[in-house]
Motif scaffolding. Structure first.
Motif, PDB file in Angstrom:
ATOM      1  N   MET A  31      23.459 -70.228  89.379  1.00 11.29           N
ATOM      2  CA  MET A  31      22.167 -69.627  89.684  1.00 11.29           C
ATOM      3  C   MET A  31      22.233 -68.148  89.341  1.00 11.29           C
ATOM      4  SD  MET A  31      21.217 -71.466  93.325  1.00 11.29           S
ATOM      5  CE  MET A  31      19.602 -70.685  93.378  1.00 11.29           C
ATOM      6  N   THR A  32      21.222 -67.666  88.614  1.00 13.88           N
ATOM      7  CA  THR A  32      21.198 -66.262  88.211  1.00 13.88           C
ATOM      8  C   THR A  32      19.756 -65.812  88.028  1.00 13.88           C
ATOM      9  OG1 THR A  32      21.814 -64.695  86.476  1.00 13.88           O
ATOM     10  CG2 THR A  32      21.527 -66.978  85.819  1.00 13.88           C
ATOM     11  N   MET A  41       9.680 -74.194  94.326  1.00 13.48           N
ATOM     12  CA  MET A  41       9.890 -74.936  95.564  1.00 13.48           C
ATOM     13  C   MET A  41       9.563 -74.071  96.771  1.00 13.48           C
ATOM     14  SD  MET A  41      13.543 -76.700  94.486  1.00 13.48           S
ATOM     15  CE  MET A  41      13.468 -77.981  95.732  1.00 13.48           C
ATOM     16  N   PHE A  42       8.961 -74.707  97.785  1.00 19.45           N
ATOM     17  CA  PHE A  42       8.632 -74.058  99.052  1.00 19.45           C
ATOM     18  C   PHE A  42       9.471 -74.693 100.161  1.00 19.45           C
ATOM     19  CE2 PHE A  42       5.015 -73.127  96.450  1.00 19.45           C
ATOM     20  CZ  PHE A  42       4.550 -71.890  96.891  1.00 19.45           C
ATOM     21  N   PHE A  43       9.990 -73.850 101.036  1.00 18.73           N
ATOM     22  CA  PHE A  43      10.789 -74.328 102.160  1.00 18.73           C
ATOM     23  C   PHE A  43      10.282 -73.653 103.433  1.00 18.73           C
ATOM     24  CE2 PHE A  43      13.448 -74.268  98.383  1.00 18.73           C
ATOM     25  CZ  PHE A  43      13.931 -75.568  98.348  1.00 18.73           C
ATOM     26  N   ILE A  44      10.168 -74.437 104.495  1.00 17.71           N
ATOM     27  CA  ILE A  44       9.751 -73.922 105.803  1.00 17.71           C
ATOM     28  C   ILE A  44      10.750 -74.416 106.839  1.00 17.71           C
ATOM     29  CG2 ILE A  44       7.955 -73.886 107.574  1.00 17.71           C
ATOM     30  CD1 ILE A  44       5.900 -74.375 105.415  1.00 17.71           C
ATOM     31  N   VAL A  76      18.097 -76.279  95.881  1.00 14.81           N
ATOM     32  CA  VAL A  76      17.739 -75.957  94.493  1.00 14.81           C
ATOM     33  C   VAL A  76      18.795 -76.493  93.546  1.00 14.81           C
ATOM     34  CG1 VAL A  76      17.433 -74.061  92.861  1.00 14.81           C
ATOM     35  CG2 VAL A  76      16.342 -73.952  95.097  1.00 14.81           C
ATOM     36  N   ARG A  77      20.071 -76.314  93.903  1.00 17.81           N
ATOM     37  CA  ARG A  77      21.142 -76.834  93.052  1.00 17.81           C
ATOM     38  C   ARG A  77      21.061 -78.358  92.925  1.00 17.81           C
ATOM     39  NH1 ARG A  77      24.437 -72.415  95.478  1.00 17.81           N
ATOM     40  NH2 ARG A  77      25.258 -71.177  93.749  1.00 17.81           N
ATOM     41  N   ALA A  78      20.812 -79.030  94.060  1.00 21.08           N
ATOM     42  CA  ALA A  78      20.732 -80.486  94.014  1.00 21.08           C
ATOM     43  C   ALA A  78      19.554 -80.950  93.157  1.00 21.08           C
ATOM     44  CB  ALA A  78      20.615 -81.040  95.429  1.00 21.08           C
ATOM     45  N   HIS A  79      18.435 -80.244  93.251  1.00 22.39           N
ATOM     46  CA  HIS A  79      17.259 -80.609  92.453  1.00 22.39           C
ATOM     47  C   HIS A  79      17.547 -80.443  90.961  1.00 22.39           C
ATOM     48  CE1 HIS A  79      12.964 -81.423  92.017  1.00 22.39           C
ATOM     49  NE2 HIS A  79      12.917 -80.441  91.136  1.00 22.39           N
ATOM     50  N   VAL A  80      18.203 -79.355  90.599  1.00 23.13           N
ATOM     51  CA  VAL A  80      18.524 -79.126  89.187  1.00 23.13           C
ATOM     52  C   VAL A  80      19.540 -80.146  88.706  1.00 23.13           C
ATOM     53  CG1 VAL A  80      19.518 -77.471  87.566  1.00 23.13           C
ATOM     54  CG2 VAL A  80      17.931 -76.687  89.318  1.00 23.13           C
ATOM     55  N   ALA A  81      20.518 -80.468  89.535  1.00 19.65           N
ATOM     56  CA  ALA A  81      21.498 -81.478  89.144  1.00 19.65           C
ATOM     57  C   ALA A  81      20.832 -82.836  88.946  1.00 19.65           C
ATOM     58  CB  ALA A  81      22.596 -81.575  90.202  1.00 19.65           C
ATOM     59  N   VAL A 117      20.433 -72.553  86.821  1.00 20.76           N
ATOM     60  CA  VAL A 117      19.078 -72.059  87.056  1.00 20.76           C
ATOM     61  C   VAL A 117      19.040 -70.613  86.586  1.00 20.76           C
ATOM     62  CG1 VAL A 117      17.264 -71.616  88.741  1.00 20.76           C
ATOM     63  CG2 VAL A 117      18.778 -73.565  89.047  1.00 20.76           C
ATOM     64  N   VAL A 118      18.211 -70.306  85.606  1.00 17.60           N
ATOM     65  CA  VAL A 118      18.059 -68.941  85.111  1.00 17.60           C
ATOM     66  C   VAL A 118      16.687 -68.418  85.512  1.00 17.60           C
ATOM     67  CG1 VAL A 118      19.639 -69.307  83.194  1.00 17.60           C
ATOM     68  CG2 VAL A 118      17.211 -69.742  82.876  1.00 17.60           C
TER      69      VAL A 118
END
Length: 732
Positions: A610-611, A630-633, A660-665, A672-673
């Motif tokens: 992630m960067t 993505m939205f998180f609450i 986020v990492r799991a979604h990209v994987a 993620v750039v």
């Protein structure tokens, strides 16, 4: 606009160029570009920063569901930006951005960008004559063309101090340049850059509706002027003459206004050497006061000399005879008087950088001015081995390594309402930002020498007397003693050393011990999934599956299995998961068709990188998989039991990273750039032990390959095709 800015030659050419560019852009209602980096040759001239702000009342929108009123508001802002750019002799605005700050029914609309003249060859296809295109390419000086003024020096829209370009010595340049874009790749820079910030707080009375909007409107011009003054002072204190990546944020609260400006200061070789800062008392006083002024003057001179040595600013000496006659003395600079206060009658006497005077004069006329001088002297540079900037790349550093570490830090401070003044508020805000940077330097001290790039500060006022500061950046290491092209063995050795020696000392575990491979590298007969956890090494975490990738169903099932393993091991976003691909054995058990593993599948896959940058150092992006938004609450009713505000926010942000990492994987990516945290809204109720937080993040999911892996793969002769076959069938 005439040809006064063309220098000794090129007047008709400039007029023709401006006419061609205008015809290419006149078809667009608002010729605004949000891009901050451009291909070489696109930027012909840069005029400077243009901005506009407007205070609106949300209750004046009769139909909130319809966008007509809001569209009309933004149309006014954009039209004003366009007129400002036109006044500077420019026909486009680059690095354009819009933002809002809302408190109850009051809304501040802000827009800013950089006025520029663009090359018509990039705007029109086949409409520019060949001779004109050739003349454009011939007349664009390399490394300094964007610094040349696009407006007529005889009819300038504002008073300015111009000199001939110190690079090409043909056209005029200003003494200082502010922009909202990244440093052009062909710019000639002397030394290194640094992060420059201006911070300002102003109290206001609590009011409602129009009275509140009027009070804010009256404060905004003075805040803009004070922020600009701080930027100019700190730029000259660093011994630099240009700002890039300028971002000014104005936040409105119930009883205060806050302004935060961040930029990267550099020394452009095309601009003249900045003059010093001279301290002057407004009225003659006793001897002790004069002695105090002289002492501060000496400290400022020493600080300028130290900064030039720290950032390696050693411009060559240029004599007047070489440049030509009407060149002013290099140290002749503008005079900028400081207003006493917001309600001072001397505001009409402001002399914005007009005339030729000895140095940049700071007139000590009140307590605020004295505190500004003290803030200059207490602005401590980064520790040895650290550099920082808010642009993607630090100017003056090119030998980056592949070691990166992104981080996000959030701090919430509650102010005391007793005896709260503007001076105390500014001191607390400065201390908050400085301590936040110092804590980052301390936690990342084992990565030195490194640079904090793309430092993005966001300030919000969620509640009365509550200040929240969020910073996101990425730490990139660089090698002082070797060039950018490093061998794969050296890179692997440095990665292993960093992961073993430094990880225990850092709050943020480094994600540096694994390389990545593209999605098609999983086309093997047999995979061995090996989950390595920093706190778990049980055999239950290791599984093996045998699949044939000619079947789409088997491919999906293997990915689901991989995602399940990652979900179990990287919940906190910092535990590494590796995948090693083994070669199938002809005598293996099972009834699958034997197929040898491809050479490109002999590497490991770590956690998703992630960067906030648009690239990954030492790697090549092979595929873009789409935008992540993505939205998180999250809320809690046991705030104290979870470690208070710090523990709650830390755990929540770590979970956001993991999701986020799991979604990209799951999409098949490994990085993620352009990551950005757009919103972080935190609210707490200490009496009820409750807290809520909303976070909105976005970025681009990509697949990248290390350049060292590409070199290795290019030297090896491939034996099989790495792409999975879609026509095969499973034999049983």
């Amino acid at each position: 606009m005439g040809s006064g800015s063309a220098g000794k030659e090129g007047g008709p050419f400039k007029a023709l160029l401006r006419q061609q560019t205008q015809s290419a852009l006149e078809q667009r209602e608002f010729p605004f570009l949000t891009l901050t980096a451009f291909p070489p040759g696109l930027l012909v001239h840069v005029g400077g920063v243009v901005s506009a702000r407007s205070v609106k009342l949300l209750d004046r929108i009769h139909n909130p569901d319809e966008p007509e009123t809001r569209d009309a508001w933004w149309a006014e802002i954009r039209q004003e930006i366009k007129s400002h750019a036109k006044a500077l002799g420019c026909h486009a605005v680059v690095g354009y951005s819009e933002s809002t700050s809302i408190c109850e029914e009051v809304c501040i609309l802000s827009a800013s960008g950089t006025a520029a003249v663009l090359n018509p060859r990039f705007l029109q296809e086949g409409t520019v004559e060949g001779s004109l295109e050739q003349r454009i390419e011939e007349n664009l000086p390399v490394g300094c063309g964007f610094c040349h003024i696009p407006y007529d020096e005889l009819n300038m829209p504002f008073p300015a101090h111009l000199t001939y370009c110190y690079n090409c010595r043909k056209q005029k340049v200003p003494d200082v340049l502010f922009t909202t874009i990244d440093l052009p790749t062909d710019a000639v820079v002397i030394g290194k850059g640094c992060l420059i910030q201006a911070r300002l707080c102003r109290l206001k009375k609590k009011a409602q509706a129009e009275a509140n909007a009027t009070a804010i409107s009256n404060l905004l011009p003075f805040m803009e002027y004070e922020v600009h003054t701080q930027l100019m002072n700190k730029l000259k204190l660093k011994g630099m003459n240009a700002l890039f990546g300028l971002r000014i944020q104005v936040t409105v609260g119930e009883n205060m206004l806050m302004g935060l400006a961040s930029a990267t200061g550099v020394y452009l070789a095309a601009l003249p050497m900045p003059g010093g800062i001279q301290i002057a008392g407004k009225t003659p006083s006793d001897g002790s006061y004069e002695q105090h002024i002289s002492h501060m003057q000496k400290k400022i001179n020493d600080t300028i000399a130290k900064n030039k040595e720290l950032y390696e600013i050693n411009p060559p000496e240029v004599s007047e005879e070489i440049i030509g006659s009407p060149i002013p003395e290099p140290r002749q600079r503008s005079r900028l008087l400081r207003s006493q206060s917001e309600s001072s009658d001397e505001v009409t006497e402001l002399d914005l950088s007009h005339g030729k005077k000895d140095a940049f004069v700071l007139e000590i006329d009140d307590t605020d001015a004295m505190e500004d001088v003290h803030s200059l002297l207490t602005d401590v540079p980064p520790p040895s081995g650290f550099y920082s900037c808010n642009t993607e790349i630090m100017p003056g550093i090119n030998n980056w390594t592949s070691e990166i570490q992104m981080f996000t830090s959030v701090r919430v401070v509650r102010l005391s309402s007793l005896n709260l003044t503007n001076q105390a508020l500014n001191k607390n805000f400065n201390g908050l930002c400085e301590n936040l940077l110092k804590s980052l330097y301390f936690k990342l001290r084992s990565m030195t020498p490194c640079c904090l790039c793309h430092v993005n500060f966001t300030v919000s006022l969620p509640e009365d007397e509550l200040i929240q500061v969020t910073v996101t950046a990425v730490a990139i290491t660089f090698d002082k003693n070797q060039a950018l092209q490093t061998t794969k063995a050296h890179v692997e050795k440095s990665l292993q050393r960093a992961s073993t020696d430094n990880e225990d000392l850092l709050q943020f575990p480094l994600e540096l011990c694994s390389d990545s491979l593209p999605s098609h590298a999983f086309s093997a007969t047999k995979e061995h999934l090996e989950s390595a956890s920093s706190n778990s090494g049980t055999p239950a975490a290791q599984r093996a599956t045998q699949v044939d990738y000619s079947s789409f169903a088997d491919r999906c099932s293997s990915w689901i299995e991989l995602i399940k393993l990652k979900a179990q091991t990287i919940r906190r976003g910092s535990i590494k998961t590796t995948v090693t691909v083994e070669k199938a054995s002809p005598m293996g058990d099972g009834n699958f068709r034997n197929r040898s593993a491809p050479p490109c599948a002999s590497s490991t896959v770590g956690v998703v990188k992630m960067t906030p940058l648009s690239f990954i150092p030492g790697a090549k992006i092979t595929k873009y998989l789409g935008i992540i938004n993505m939205f998180f609450i999250r809320e809690t009713t046991s705030l104290r039991e979870e470690g208070g505000v710090s523990g709650f926010l830390h755990a929540f942000i770590a979970e956001v990273f993991a999701m986020v990492r799991a979604h990209v994987a799951a999409l098949g990516g490994n990085a993620v750039v352009s990551y950005i945290m757009k919103q972080c809204v935190f609210m707490e109720n200490p009496s009820k032990n409750q807290a809520q937080c909303l976070i909105n993040v976005s970025g681009d999911a990509v697949v990248f390959v290390r350049e060292s892996d590409l070199e290795v793969m290019s030297t090896q002769q491939p034996t099989v095709n790495c792409q999975p076959s879609c026509t095969g069938e499973v034999t049983t």
